[in-house]
Scaffold this motif. Sequence first.
Motif, PDB file in Angstrom:
ATOM      1  N   LYS A   9       0.824  -1.207   0.000  1.00 34.08           N
ATOM      2  CA  LYS A   9       0.000   0.000   0.000  1.00 34.08           C
ATOM      3  C   LYS A   9       0.861   1.261   0.000  1.00 34.08           C
ATOM      4  CE  LYS A   9      -4.242  -1.826   1.968  1.00 34.08           C
ATOM      5  NZ  LYS A   9      -5.360  -1.451   2.829  1.00 34.08           N
ATOM      6  N   LEU A  10       1.990   1.222   0.690  1.00 23.74           N
ATOM      7  CA  LEU A  10       2.914   2.348   0.670  1.00 23.74           C
ATOM      8  C   LEU A  10       3.434   2.568  -0.749  1.00 23.74           C
ATOM      9  CD1 LEU A  10       4.761   4.492   2.158  1.00 23.74           C
ATOM     10  CD2 LEU A  10       6.480   2.668   2.176  1.00 23.74           C
ATOM     11  N   ARG A  11       3.927   1.506  -1.391  1.00 22.32           N
ATOM     12  CA  ARG A  11       4.457   1.619  -2.752  1.00 22.32           C
ATOM     13  C   ARG A  11       3.405   2.187  -3.699  1.00 22.32           C
ATOM     14  NH1 ARG A  11       5.759  -3.722  -2.173  1.00 22.32           N
ATOM     15  NH2 ARG A  11       4.472  -4.206  -3.988  1.00 22.32           N
ATOM     16  N   GLU A  12       2.192   1.643  -3.636  1.00 28.90           N
ATOM     17  CA  GLU A  12       1.121   2.091  -4.521  1.00 28.90           C
ATOM     18  C   GLU A  12       0.732   3.542  -4.243  1.00 28.90           C
ATOM     19  OE1 GLU A  12      -1.912  -0.820  -3.765  1.00 28.90           O
ATOM     20  OE2 GLU A  12      -0.916  -2.353  -4.991  1.00 28.90           O
ATOM     21  N   GLY A  13       0.642   3.904  -2.956  1.00 28.25           N
ATOM     22  CA  GLY A  13       0.262   5.264  -2.589  1.00 28.25           C
ATOM     23  C   GLY A  13       1.294   6.289  -3.017  1.00 28.25           C
ATOM     24  N   VAL A  14       2.556   5.967  -2.817  1.00 28.59           N
ATOM     25  CA  VAL A  14       3.633   6.874  -3.206  1.00 28.59           C
ATOM     26  C   VAL A  14       3.672   7.019  -4.725  1.00 28.59           C
ATOM     27  CG1 VAL A  14       6.157   7.134  -3.265  1.00 28.59           C
ATOM     28  CG2 VAL A  14       5.013   6.522  -1.129  1.00 28.59           C
ATOM     29  N   LYS A  15       3.513   5.923  -5.436  1.00 35.74           N
ATOM     30  CA  LYS A  15       3.512   5.958  -6.903  1.00 35.74           C
ATOM     31  C   LYS A  15       2.367   6.833  -7.412  1.00 35.74           C
ATOM     32  CE  LYS A  15       3.479   3.018 -10.993  1.00 35.74           C
ATOM     33  NZ  LYS A  15       3.418   1.645 -11.497  1.00 35.74           N
ATOM     34  N   ALA A  16       1.199   6.704  -6.807  1.00 34.34           N
ATOM     35  CA  ALA A  16       0.040   7.510  -7.211  1.00 34.34           C
ATOM     36  C   ALA A  16       0.292   9.005  -7.005  1.00 34.34           C
ATOM     37  CB  ALA A  16      -1.199   7.065  -6.438  1.00 34.34           C
ATOM     38  N   LEU A  17       1.187   9.344  -6.078  1.00 34.25           N
ATOM     39  CA  LEU A  17       1.528  10.740  -5.815  1.00 34.25           C
ATOM     40  C   LEU A  17       2.716  11.217  -6.653  1.00 34.25           C
ATOM     41  CD1 LEU A  17       1.163  10.776  -1.917  1.00 34.25           C
ATOM     42  CD2 LEU A  17      -0.420  11.732  -3.603  1.00 34.25           C
ATOM     43  N   GLY A  18       3.211  10.350  -7.540  1.00 37.16           N
ATOM     44  CA  GLY A  18       4.310  10.729  -8.422  1.00 37.16           C
ATOM     45  C   GLY A  18       5.694  10.474  -7.875  1.00 37.16           C
ATOM     46  N   HIS A  29      25.508  -1.857   7.330  1.00 35.92           N
ATOM     47  CA  HIS A  29      24.884  -1.030   8.363  1.00 35.92           C
ATOM     48  C   HIS A  29      23.501  -1.613   8.626  1.00 35.92           C
ATOM     49  CE1 HIS A  29      24.836   2.718  10.692  1.00 35.92           C
ATOM     50  NE2 HIS A  29      23.522   2.645  10.522  1.00 35.92           N
ATOM     51  N   ARG A  30      23.447  -2.568   9.534  1.00 37.08           N
ATOM     52  CA  ARG A  30      22.196  -3.285   9.786  1.00 37.08           C
ATOM     53  C   ARG A  30      21.188  -2.399  10.497  1.00 37.08           C
ATOM     54  NH1 ARG A  30      24.270  -8.289  12.826  1.00 37.08           N
ATOM     55  NH2 ARG A  30      22.292  -7.837  13.819  1.00 37.08           N
ATOM     56  N   GLY A  31      19.898  -2.719  10.304  1.00 36.37           N
ATOM     57  CA  GLY A  31      18.828  -2.028  11.008  1.00 36.37           C
ATOM     58  C   GLY A  31      18.257  -0.844  10.278  1.00 36.37           C
ATOM     59  N   VAL A  32      18.760  -0.558   9.064  1.00 37.66           N
ATOM     60  CA  VAL A  32      18.250   0.603   8.333  1.00 37.66           C
ATOM     61  C   VAL A  32      16.783   0.392   7.945  1.00 37.66           C
ATOM     62  CG1 VAL A  32      20.506   1.311   7.448  1.00 37.66           C
ATOM     63  CG2 VAL A  32      19.093  -0.262   6.107  1.00 37.66           C
ATOM     64  N   PRO A  33      16.025   1.483   7.766  1.00 36.91           N
ATOM     65  CA  PRO A  33      14.614   1.359   7.394  1.00 36.91           C
ATOM     66  C   PRO A  33      14.416   0.595   6.081  1.00 36.91           C
ATOM     67  CG  PRO A  33      15.058   3.564   8.178  1.00 36.91           C
ATOM     68  CD  PRO A  33      16.390   2.867   8.044  1.00 36.91           C
ATOM     69  N   ASP A  34      13.205   0.044   5.909  1.00 36.06           N
ATOM     70  CA  ASP A  34      12.883  -0.795   4.751  1.00 36.06           C
ATOM     71  C   ASP A  34      12.863  -0.051   3.423  1.00 36.06           C
ATOM     72  OD1 ASP A  34      12.285  -3.199   6.286  1.00 36.06           O
ATOM     73  OD2 ASP A  34      10.502  -2.128   6.964  1.00 36.06           O
ATOM     74  N   ARG A  35      12.371   1.177   3.434  1.00 36.34           N
ATOM     75  CA  ARG A  35      12.147   1.922   2.192  1.00 36.34           C
ATOM     76  C   ARG A  35      12.687   3.333   2.273  1.00 36.34           C
ATOM     77  NH1 ARG A  35      10.022  -0.857  -2.358  1.00 36.34           N
ATOM     78  NH2 ARG A  35       9.365  -2.834  -1.488  1.00 36.34           N
ATOM     79  N   ILE A  36      13.155   3.830   1.124  1.00 35.09           N
ATOM     80  CA  ILE A  36      13.456   5.245   0.942  1.00 35.09           C
ATOM     81  C   ILE A  36      12.363   5.768   0.023  1.00 35.09           C
ATOM     82  CG2 ILE A  36      15.040   6.970   0.030  1.00 35.09           C
ATOM     83  CD1 ILE A  36      17.313   5.056   0.547  1.00 35.09           C
ATOM     84  N   VAL A  37      11.646   6.767   0.475  1.00 33.89           N
ATOM     85  CA  VAL A  37      10.578   7.363  -0.328  1.00 33.89           C
ATOM     86  C   VAL A  37      11.127   8.656  -0.920  1.00 33.89           C
ATOM     87  CG1 VAL A  37       8.273   8.391  -0.278  1.00 33.89           C
ATOM     88  CG2 VAL A  37       8.751   6.318   1.054  1.00 33.89           C
ATOM     89  N   LEU A  38      11.102   8.717  -2.251  1.00 38.34           N
ATOM     90  CA  LEU A  38      11.582   9.875  -2.989  1.00 38.34           C
ATOM     91  C   LEU A  38      10.398  10.555  -3.664  1.00 38.34           C
ATOM     92  CD1 LEU A  38      14.636   8.117  -4.659  1.00 38.34           C
ATOM     93  CD2 LEU A  38      14.606   9.431  -2.534  1.00 38.34           C
ATOM     94  N   MET A  39      10.239  11.850  -3.380  1.00 38.90           N
ATOM     95  CA  MET A  39       9.102  12.600  -3.907  1.00 38.90           C
ATOM     96  C   MET A  39       9.585  13.765  -4.766  1.00 38.90           C
ATOM     97  SD  MET A  39       6.486  10.957  -2.843  1.00 38.90           S
ATOM     98  CE  MET A  39       5.184  12.100  -3.296  1.00 38.90           C
ATOM     99  N   PRO A  40       8.706  14.236  -5.665  1.00 43.84           N
ATOM    100  CA  PRO A  40       9.069  15.394  -6.478  1.00 43.84           C
ATOM    101  C   PRO A  40       9.552  16.547  -5.602  1.00 43.84           C
ATOM    102  CG  PRO A  40       6.999  14.455  -7.248  1.00 43.84           C
ATOM    103  CD  PRO A  40       7.347  13.746  -5.965  1.00 43.84           C
TER     104      PRO A  40
END
Length: 91
Positions: A9-18, A29-40
């Motif tokens: 749902k995160l992937r789809e929502g972010v994609k829908a926002l461009g 470097h263990r423990g890093v967050p799962d996703r990097i969200v890049l926005m316009p």
Amino acid sequence: MNEKLIERKLREGVKALGGLALKFSSPYHRGVPDRIVLMPGGRMYFVELKTTGKKPTLLQQKAIGELRELGFDARVIDNQESLNLFLEEIK
């Protein structure tokens, strides 16, 4: 809600926002967050996804804290409500 569903749902929502929600891993470097969200506009967010009710491990908490200390926006999303709030904020 399980982590895989929240992640989809995160992937789809972010994609829908461009934007892009890229899988993030760092072998040295263990423990890093799962996703990097890049926005316009050059906006970037680190997102740790968890099954509803689960909390980040101590290692994940440390990595999130390090990112925040450097001035990055690092979030934990574990339910539909927090996902909706995040997507509304980055819109």
